[in-house]
Design a protein around this motif. Structure first.
Motif: not given
Length: 111
Positions: A2-15, A26-28, A32-35, A40-45
């Protein structure tokens, strides 16, 4: 894994909200994270069933000048419901296919 174990760039946050696999979270949450962190760039999956419940939030991204990257994963219905119910192939777990690439423009987004 799953995504919780994805390798993320330094400084990124996964919710994520994995406890109940809440449909429509996820969409709302991405909005909220983007606001909260517009620099920072928000990526929604998200899955298409979940996204269809709260797609109107995409219009809020435009309203606030936010430009997330949105991935809509099409598994032809409410996947979490398919996994949780005795007969996951029941028709009430199906959703209609949308032209997702057209949703942002329909909700006021450009580019």
């Amino acid at each position: 894994m799953g995504m919780a174990f994805a390798r993320m760039p330094a400084g990124s946050v996964f919710h994520n909200q994995a406890l109940w696999g809440s449909i429509g979270w996820a969409t709302p949450a991405a909005f909220g994270a983007a606001v909260a962190s517009p620099q920072h760039r928000t990526v929604l999956i998200t899955g298409e069933g979940s996204h269809q419940l709260t797609a109107q939030e995409v219009g809020q991204f435009a309203r606030y000048g936010l430009k997330p990257i949105i991935f809509v994963l099409n598994n032809h219905g409410y996947l979490i419901e398919r996994l949780l119910c005795k007969d996951g192939e029941k028709a009430y777990n199906d959703v209609e296919a949308w032209n997702y690439q057209q949703v942002p423009a329909a909700l006021g987004c450009d580019n």
